[in-house]
Design a protein around this motif. Structure first.
Motif, mmCIF file in Angstrom:
data_model
loop_
_atom_site.group_PDB
_atom_site.id
_atom_site.type_symbol
_atom_site.label_atom_id
_atom_site.label_comp_id
_atom_site.label_asym_id
_atom_site.label_seq_id
_atom_site.Cartn_x
_atom_site.Cartn_y
_atom_site.Cartn_z
ATOM 1 N N SER A 1 -6.868 4.540 -5.821
ATOM 2 C CA SER A 1 -8.059 5.105 -5.162
ATOM 3 C C SER A 1 -7.828 6.564 -4.845
ATOM 4 N N LEU A 2 -8.770 7.394 -5.235
ATOM 5 C CA LEU A 2 -8.725 8.808 -4.898
ATOM 6 C C LEU A 2 -9.047 8.951 -3.419
ATOM 7 N N GLN A 3 -8.179 9.624 -2.667
ATOM 8 C CA GLN A 3 -8.343 9.778 -1.224
ATOM 9 C C GLN A 3 -8.805 11.195 -0.906
ATOM 10 N N MET B 1 -5.027 13.251 -4.147
ATOM 11 C CA MET B 1 -4.119 12.276 -3.542
ATOM 12 C C MET B 1 -4.631 10.886 -3.910
ATOM 13 N N TYR B 2 -3.736 10.031 -4.408
ATOM 14 C CA TYR B 2 -4.109 8.677 -4.770
ATOM 15 C C TYR B 2 -3.379 7.686 -3.894
ATOM 16 N N GLN B 3 -4.132 6.694 -3.429
ATOM 17 C CA GLN B 3 -3.531 5.560 -2.744
ATOM 18 C C GLN B 3 -3.411 4.447 -3.778
ATOM 19 N N LEU B 4 -2.294 3.755 -3.748
ATOM 20 C CA LEU B 4 -2.036 2.662 -4.676
ATOM 21 C C LEU B 4 -1.903 1.377 -3.870
ATOM 22 N N LYS B 5 -2.783 0.433 -4.130
ATOM 23 C CA LYS B 5 -2.694 -0.880 -3.483
ATOM 24 C C LYS B 5 -2.310 -1.891 -4.544
ATOM 25 N N LEU B 6 -1.201 -2.550 -4.320
ATOM 26 C CA LEU B 6 -0.707 -3.565 -5.253
ATOM 27 C C LEU B 6 -0.973 -4.943 -4.671
ATOM 28 N N HIS B 7 -1.593 -5.796 -5.466
ATOM 29 C CA HIS B 7 -1.853 -7.188 -5.101
ATOM 30 C C HIS B 7 -1.115 -8.024 -6.148
ATOM 31 N N LEU B 8 0.055 -8.522 -5.758
ATOM 32 C CA LEU B 8 0.953 -9.160 -6.726
ATOM 33 C C LEU B 8 1.120 -10.641 -6.456
ATOM 34 N N ASN B 9 1.293 -11.388 -7.528
ATOM 35 C CA ASN B 9 1.701 -12.780 -7.478
ATOM 36 C C ASN B 9 3.077 -12.844 -8.124
ATOM 37 N N LEU B 10 4.057 -13.322 -7.349
ATOM 38 C CA LEU B 10 5.434 -13.399 -7.823
ATOM 39 C C LEU B 10 5.892 -14.851 -7.838
ATOM 40 N N PRO B 11 6.743 -15.237 -8.768
ATOM 41 C CA PRO B 11 7.285 -16.597 -8.723
ATOM 42 C C PRO B 11 8.166 -16.750 -7.497
ATOM 43 N N LYS B 12 8.127 -17.955 -6.888
ATOM 44 C CA LYS B 12 8.959 -18.182 -5.704
ATOM 45 C C LYS B 12 10.435 -18.200 -6.059
ATOM 46 N N HIS B 13 10.731 -18.770 -7.189
ATOM 47 C CA HIS B 13 12.124 -18.874 -7.604
ATOM 48 C C HIS B 13 12.272 -18.291 -9.001
ATOM 49 N N SER C 1 0.855 -1.177 0.000
ATOM 50 C CA SER C 1 0.000 0.000 0.000
ATOM 51 C C SER C 1 0.895 1.233 0.000
ATOM 52 N N LEU C 2 0.757 2.061 -1.040
ATOM 53 C CA LEU C 2 1.605 3.231 -1.230
ATOM 54 C C LEU C 2 0.749 4.435 -1.588
ATOM 55 N N TYR C 3 1.377 5.599 -1.671
ATOM 56 C CA TYR C 3 0.664 6.819 -2.048
ATOM 57 C C TYR C 3 1.396 7.497 -3.189
ATOM 58 N N ILE C 4 0.628 8.075 -4.103
ATOM 59 C CA ILE C 4 1.192 8.801 -5.241
ATOM 60 C C ILE C 4 1.105 10.279 -4.921
ATOM 61 N N GLN C 5 2.253 10.925 -4.854
ATOM 62 C CA GLN C 5 2.321 12.349 -4.533
ATOM 63 C C GLN C 5 2.275 13.160 -5.815
ATOM 64 N N GLN C 6 1.363 14.104 -5.868
ATOM 65 C CA GLN C 6 1.247 14.978 -7.030
ATOM 66 C C GLN C 6 2.377 16.004 -6.998
ATOM 67 N N PRO C 7 2.980 16.295 -8.149
ATOM 68 C CA PRO C 7 4.031 17.321 -8.159
ATOM 69 C C PRO C 7 3.426 18.706 -7.943
ATOM 70 N N ARG C 8 4.251 19.635 -7.528
ATOM 71 C CA ARG C 8 3.786 21.003 -7.287
ATOM 72 C C ARG C 8 3.620 21.795 -8.580
ATOM 73 N N THR C 9 4.065 21.233 -9.715
ATOM 74 C CA THR C 9 3.918 21.906 -11.008
ATOM 75 C C THR C 9 2.648 21.426 -11.684
ATOM 76 N N LYS C 10 2.257 22.103 -12.738
ATOM 77 C CA LYS C 10 1.058 21.700 -13.481
ATOM 78 C C LYS C 10 1.337 20.424 -14.256
ATOM 79 N N ARG C 11 0.273 19.704 -14.612
ATOM 80 C CA ARG C 11 0.399 18.460 -15.366
ATOM 81 C C ARG C 11 0.951 18.728 -16.756
ATOM 82 N N SER C 12 1.651 17.724 -17.268
ATOM 83 C CA SER C 12 2.162 17.817 -18.643
ATOM 84 C C SER C 12 1.142 17.226 -19.591
#
Length: 181
Positions: free
Chosen positions: A150-152, A163-175, A44-55
């Protein structure tokens, strides 16, 4: 007539053998077999918006969004940075299936180092987006799963950006085998 009886008997025995193998086989009953070969990781992470305008390239009906945001552990701009979210999205209908529509998440922490590719072909203007993780590198090699953006609204002040929260649900190979150099 005798050959017909032998043929029917042989077909019946073969059919019965296939059915018994399907019912008795340990592989058929091992529902966790695929889970044994993959491990689950939830972040569970958060995406921080930059202080500049969008490109935006070519603003208007036919536009493209280029973004470069920080990924942090917590919702505040002062939280520990764990990586970046970058992308180039063309929301025009004829490019909806474009290979360009990928969000790249890169991580550089002691726990995780690598990147994830998130398919952004079906982005809508909803408060929550469920997108497919289509691969990764490093700690996330061969990752599959889901990324939920998710918009918070409860974390935003009156003068702050979305502000966006990012929830990652991942399946990774063990080896993961390393390619010899």
């Amino acid at each position: 007539m005798r050959s017909r009886i032998i043929f029917c008997t042989a077909v019946s025995i073969a059919t019965l053998a296939v059915i018994l193998l399907a019912l008795i086989s340990p592989v058929a009953h091992d529902k966790s077999r695929n889970n044994k070969q993959r491990k689950r990781l939830d972040l569970s992470l958060y995406i921080q918006q930059p202080r500049t305008k969008r490109s935006i390239i070519n603003p208007g009906k036919n536009s493209a969004f280029i973004f470069y945001h920080k990924l942090t552990e917590g919702p505040h701009n002062t939280s520990r940075m764990v990586g970046k979210a970058q992308g180039f999205i063309i929301p025009v209908q004829k490019f909806a299936q474009s290979a360009f529509n990928i969000i790249y998440l890169t991580f550089d922490t002691p726990e995780y180092s690598g990147s994830l590719g998130v398919e952004a072909n079906y982005v809508t203007h909803n408060a929550e987006q469920k997108l497919k993780v289509v691969g990764g590198t490093g700690s996330f090699a061969f990752a599959r799963g889901m990324a939920v953006f998710s918009l918070q609204t409860d974390l935003m002040g009156s003068d702050s950006e979305a502000m966006y929260q990012l929830k990652l649900h991942l399946n990774l190979p063990k080896h993961v085998r390393k390619i010899p150099s």
